[in-house]
Design a protein around this motif. Structure first.
Motif, mmCIF file in Angstrom:
data_model
loop_
_atom_site.group_PDB
_atom_site.id
_atom_site.type_symbol
_atom_site.label_atom_id
_atom_site.label_comp_id
_atom_site.label_asym_id
_atom_site.label_seq_id
_atom_site.Cartn_x
_atom_site.Cartn_y
_atom_site.Cartn_z
ATOM 1 N N ALA A 29 0.188 23.281 1.351
ATOM 2 C CA ALA A 29 0.413 22.595 0.075
ATOM 3 C C ALA A 29 -0.607 23.033 -0.968
ATOM 4 O O ALA A 29 -0.274 23.198 -2.153
ATOM 5 C CB ALA A 29 0.355 21.083 0.276
ATOM 6 N N TYR A 30 -1.846 23.235 -0.552
ATOM 7 C CA TYR A 30 -2.897 23.680 -1.464
ATOM 8 C C TYR A 30 -2.804 25.182 -1.723
ATOM 9 O O TYR A 30 -3.095 25.649 -2.831
ATOM 10 C CB TYR A 30 -4.265 23.332 -0.885
ATOM 11 C CG TYR A 30 -4.486 21.849 -0.684
ATOM 12 C CD1 TYR A 30 -4.914 21.042 -1.728
ATOM 13 C CD2 TYR A 30 -4.251 21.251 0.552
ATOM 14 C CE1 TYR A 30 -5.118 19.682 -1.554
ATOM 15 C CE2 TYR A 30 -4.451 19.887 0.740
ATOM 16 C CZ TYR A 30 -4.874 19.106 -0.311
ATOM 17 O OH TYR A 30 -5.070 17.757 -0.147
ATOM 18 N N ILE A 31 -2.398 25.919 -0.687
ATOM 19 C CA ILE A 31 -2.259 27.376 -0.844
ATOM 20 C C ILE A 31 -1.200 27.693 -1.882
ATOM 21 O O ILE A 31 -1.378 28.587 -2.723
ATOM 22 C CB ILE A 31 -1.929 28.032 0.505
ATOM 23 C CG1 ILE A 31 -3.115 27.937 1.458
ATOM 24 C CG2 ILE A 31 -1.515 29.491 0.308
ATOM 25 C CD1 ILE A 31 -2.839 28.484 2.843
ATOM 26 N N PHE A 32 -0.074 26.989 -1.844
ATOM 27 C CA PHE A 32 1.002 27.237 -2.796
ATOM 28 C C PHE A 32 0.532 27.016 -4.234
ATOM 29 O O PHE A 32 0.799 27.831 -5.119
ATOM 30 C CB PHE A 32 2.203 26.338 -2.491
ATOM 31 C CG PHE A 32 2.877 26.639 -1.184
ATOM 32 C CD1 PHE A 32 2.782 27.890 -0.603
ATOM 33 C CD2 PHE A 32 3.629 25.662 -0.529
ATOM 34 C CE1 PHE A 32 3.402 28.180 0.604
ATOM 35 C CE2 PHE A 32 4.258 25.943 0.675
ATOM 36 C CZ PHE A 32 4.140 27.195 1.249
ATOM 37 N N ILE A 33 -0.151 25.904 -4.470
ATOM 38 C CA ILE A 33 -0.651 25.623 -5.819
ATOM 39 C C ILE A 33 -1.726 26.637 -6.212
ATOM 40 O O ILE A 33 -1.752 27.124 -7.356
ATOM 41 C CB ILE A 33 -1.203 24.185 -5.891
ATOM 42 C CG1 ILE A 33 -0.059 23.174 -5.731
ATOM 43 C CG2 ILE A 33 -1.932 23.950 -7.213
ATOM 44 C CD1 ILE A 33 -0.492 21.723 -5.698
ATOM 45 N N GLY A 34 -2.593 26.982 -5.266
ATOM 46 C CA GLY A 34 -3.624 27.978 -5.539
ATOM 47 C C GLY A 34 -3.023 29.333 -5.883
ATOM 48 O O GLY A 34 -3.532 30.042 -6.764
ATOM 49 N N LEU A 93 8.828 15.145 -5.889
ATOM 50 C CA LEU A 93 7.567 14.896 -6.591
ATOM 51 C C LEU A 93 6.603 16.069 -6.425
ATOM 52 O O LEU A 93 5.911 16.461 -7.374
ATOM 53 C CB LEU A 93 6.916 13.612 -6.072
ATOM 54 C CG LEU A 93 7.600 12.298 -6.460
ATOM 55 C CD1 LEU A 93 6.921 11.118 -5.759
ATOM 56 C CD2 LEU A 93 7.564 12.099 -7.974
ATOM 57 N N TYR A 94 6.570 16.642 -5.221
ATOM 58 C CA TYR A 94 5.699 17.803 -5.007
ATOM 59 C C TYR A 94 6.197 18.997 -5.818
ATOM 60 O O TYR A 94 5.395 19.731 -6.429
ATOM 61 C CB TYR A 94 5.645 18.171 -3.530
ATOM 62 C CG TYR A 94 4.771 19.378 -3.260
ATOM 63 C CD1 TYR A 94 3.381 19.269 -3.302
ATOM 64 C CD2 TYR A 94 5.323 20.620 -2.982
ATOM 65 C CE1 TYR A 94 2.567 20.378 -3.067
ATOM 66 C CE2 TYR A 94 4.523 21.727 -2.758
ATOM 67 C CZ TYR A 94 3.153 21.606 -2.796
ATOM 68 O OH TYR A 94 2.355 22.702 -2.582
ATOM 69 N N ALA A 95 7.517 19.184 -5.845
ATOM 70 C CA ALA A 95 8.097 20.268 -6.649
ATOM 71 C C ALA A 95 7.773 20.068 -8.126
ATOM 72 O O ALA A 95 7.402 21.018 -8.830
ATOM 73 C CB ALA A 95 9.601 20.332 -6.431
ATOM 74 N N ALA A 96 7.906 18.830 -8.597
ATOM 75 C CA ALA A 96 7.585 18.522 -9.991
ATOM 76 C C ALA A 96 6.110 18.761 -10.280
ATOM 77 O O ALA A 96 5.742 19.235 -11.365
ATOM 78 C CB ALA A 96 7.963 17.078 -10.313
ATOM 79 N N THR A 97 5.258 18.445 -9.300
ATOM 80 C CA THR A 97 3.816 18.677 -9.455
ATOM 81 C C THR A 97 3.528 20.156 -9.655
ATOM 82 O O THR A 97 2.719 20.539 -10.514
ATOM 83 C CB THR A 97 3.049 18.159 -8.227
ATOM 84 O OG1 THR A 97 3.268 16.752 -8.093
ATOM 85 C CG2 THR A 97 1.560 18.433 -8.353
ATOM 86 N N MET A 98 4.200 21.007 -8.866
ATOM 87 C CA MET A 98 3.992 22.445 -9.015
ATOM 88 C C MET A 98 4.457 22.932 -10.383
ATOM 89 O O MET A 98 3.819 23.798 -11.000
ATOM 90 C CB MET A 98 4.724 23.199 -7.907
ATOM 91 C CG MET A 98 4.042 23.120 -6.557
ATOM 92 S SD MET A 98 4.644 24.354 -5.379
ATOM 93 C CE MET A 98 6.295 23.722 -5.080
ATOM 94 N N VAL A 99 5.568 22.390 -10.884
ATOM 95 C CA VAL A 99 6.065 22.774 -12.209
ATOM 96 C C VAL A 99 5.062 22.378 -13.291
ATOM 97 O O VAL A 99 4.769 23.162 -14.210
ATOM 98 C CB VAL A 99 7.441 22.130 -12.491
ATOM 99 C CG1 VAL A 99 7.879 22.408 -13.927
ATOM 100 C CG2 VAL A 99 8.490 22.652 -11.517
ATOM 101 N N VAL A 100 4.529 21.173 -13.185
ATOM 102 C CA VAL A 100 3.552 20.697 -14.167
ATOM 103 C C VAL A 100 2.275 21.540 -14.105
ATOM 104 O O VAL A 100 1.735 21.948 -15.144
ATOM 105 C CB VAL A 100 3.230 19.202 -13.938
ATOM 106 C CG1 VAL A 100 2.062 18.769 -14.820
ATOM 107 C CG2 VAL A 100 4.459 18.351 -14.230
ATOM 108 N N VAL A 101 1.796 21.799 -12.888
ATOM 109 C CA VAL A 101 0.591 22.625 -12.726
ATOM 110 C C VAL A 101 0.813 24.005 -13.321
ATOM 111 O O VAL A 101 -0.044 24.548 -14.036
ATOM 112 C CB VAL A 101 0.203 22.733 -11.236
ATOM 113 C CG1 VAL A 101 -0.865 23.817 -11.028
ATOM 114 C CG2 VAL A 101 -0.304 21.399 -10.722
ATOM 115 N N LEU A 102 1.965 24.598 -13.036
ATOM 116 C CA LEU A 102 2.288 25.925 -13.559
ATOM 117 C C LEU A 102 2.304 25.920 -15.084
ATOM 118 O O LEU A 102 1.737 26.814 -15.721
ATOM 119 C CB LEU A 102 3.643 26.384 -13.023
ATOM 120 C CG LEU A 102 4.168 27.715 -13.568
ATOM 121 C CD1 LEU A 102 3.284 28.867 -13.099
ATOM 122 C CD2 LEU A 102 5.616 27.946 -13.138
ATOM 123 N N SER A 103 2.939 24.923 -15.678
ATOM 124 C CA SER A 103 3.081 24.875 -17.137
ATOM 125 C C SER A 103 1.740 24.629 -17.820
ATOM 126 O O SER A 103 1.379 25.330 -18.778
ATOM 127 C CB SER A 103 4.084 23.792 -17.530
ATOM 128 O OG SER A 103 5.354 24.040 -16.954
#
Length: 316
Positions: free
Chosen positions: A18-23, A154-164
């Motif tokens: 989960a952290y690797i993907f966001i990283g 929610l996790y998918a949305a979190t990644m979208v927000v982090v990316l943006s």
């Protein structure tokens, strides 16, 4: 329900992936910005276009040039002249053009990572042998499954927000601030010169991307309930994701012969084609039709997911 969602949220972030993907998203953004900063030479764009017009005009005046070549050269000269007339540097990178050109492209990794998380959500419980412990709690099966689905969204949305957000900050740091409505040249317009407002165009692209994104992760979640093996569920989901573009091209090429192919899922997944391409995918294709097809498949996937899970044998 809230307690179930909190529990599932903790499960997702208890895994290093989960952290690797966001990283990875953050590294991809910074790497892209460094690459653009290193390779982009936007200072002498007018001189390049003027030189292109002069050189192409010389070839055009050459009596040895064929009529077919002249037609292509005239179009190239016209494009260069239009670029000069707009006064907009097609190579200029700002915080908002970086969002348009790179953040929307890196969003494909968000889809991949969300598919992996969704397709492992239920199947991992069977693979790890924890499904019985999960279902002996005083909660109905559909609530347990719904909590998993909501949490993956929610996790998918979190990644979208982090990316943006990270994408904008990276663009700001590397390329400086820019107005939300600053003009840019449409990166997908090769023959014509189309000007766009960078900020609104980015949000339009993301808005048209979300429905297909939702369908893909819902399909991955459905596959997670169909297979007890995590490896099989993830493998099939990722395969479908990567094969979707090939299937899309195949279906689009055959749709004139077989009209029922208009209602197959894959040509309708990426709605951005409606704003990035001048011609529709096939005759009769509209945003309304694509949204209707996506909605029908969404209902189908959700129905299959909950029906199968409620009837599934949980014996290990």
């Amino acid at each position: 329900m809230i307690s179930l969602i909190k529990n599932e949220w903790m499960k997702i972030f208890s895994k290093v992936s989960a952290y690797i993907f966001i990283g990875f998203l953050l590294v991809a953004l910074v790497g892209s910005a460094i690459l653009v900063k290193t390779m982009n030479n936007a200072d002498d764009w007018k001189a390049k276009e003027e030189n292109n017009i002069q050189s192409q005009q010389a070839v055009l005046d050459d009596p040895k040039t064929s009529e077919e070549e002249k037609e292509w050269i005239q179009e190239d000269i016209a494009r260069s002249q239009k670029l000069l007339d707009t006064g907009i540097n097609p190579n200029q990178e700002t915080s908002w053009t970086f969002m348009v050109n790179w953040v929307t492209s890196i969003a494909s990794f968000v889809t991949l990572f969300a598919v992996i998380i969704c397709s492992a959500s239920v199947s991992a419980e069977f693979s790890d042998g924890t499904i019985k412990q999960l279902l002996i709690r005083p909660h109905r099966r559909w609530k347990v499954l719904l909590s998993k689905y909501i949490t993956t969204l929610l996790y998918a949305a979190t990644m979208v927000v982090v990316l943006s957000v990270a994408g904008y900050l990276v663009g700001l740091i590397f390329f400086g601030s820019a107005s939300f409505t600053d003009k840019m040249i449409d990166p997908t317009s090769f023959e014509e010169v189309i000007t766009l407002e960078a900020g609104p165009y980015f949000f339009e692209l993301m808005l048209f991307w979300v429905p297909g994104f939702l369908i893909i992760i819902t399909m991955a979640f459905m596959l997670s309930t169909l297979f007890k093996s995590q490896a099989i569920a993830v493998g099939i989901s990722v395969f479908i994701l990567f094969a979707s573009s090939t299937l899309n091209m195949l279906i689009t090429s055959l749709v004139e012969r077989y009209e029922w192919l208009k209602f197959v899922l894959f040509p309708h997944i990426d709605l951005r084609r409606y704003i990035m391409e001048s011609a529709p995918m096939f005759e009769g294709a509209t945003v309304g039709l694509s949204l209707g097809v996506l909605a029908a498949y969404y209902v189908l996937f959700i129905a299959i997911t909950f029906i199968v899970f409620n009837k599934k044998d949980i014996s290990i």
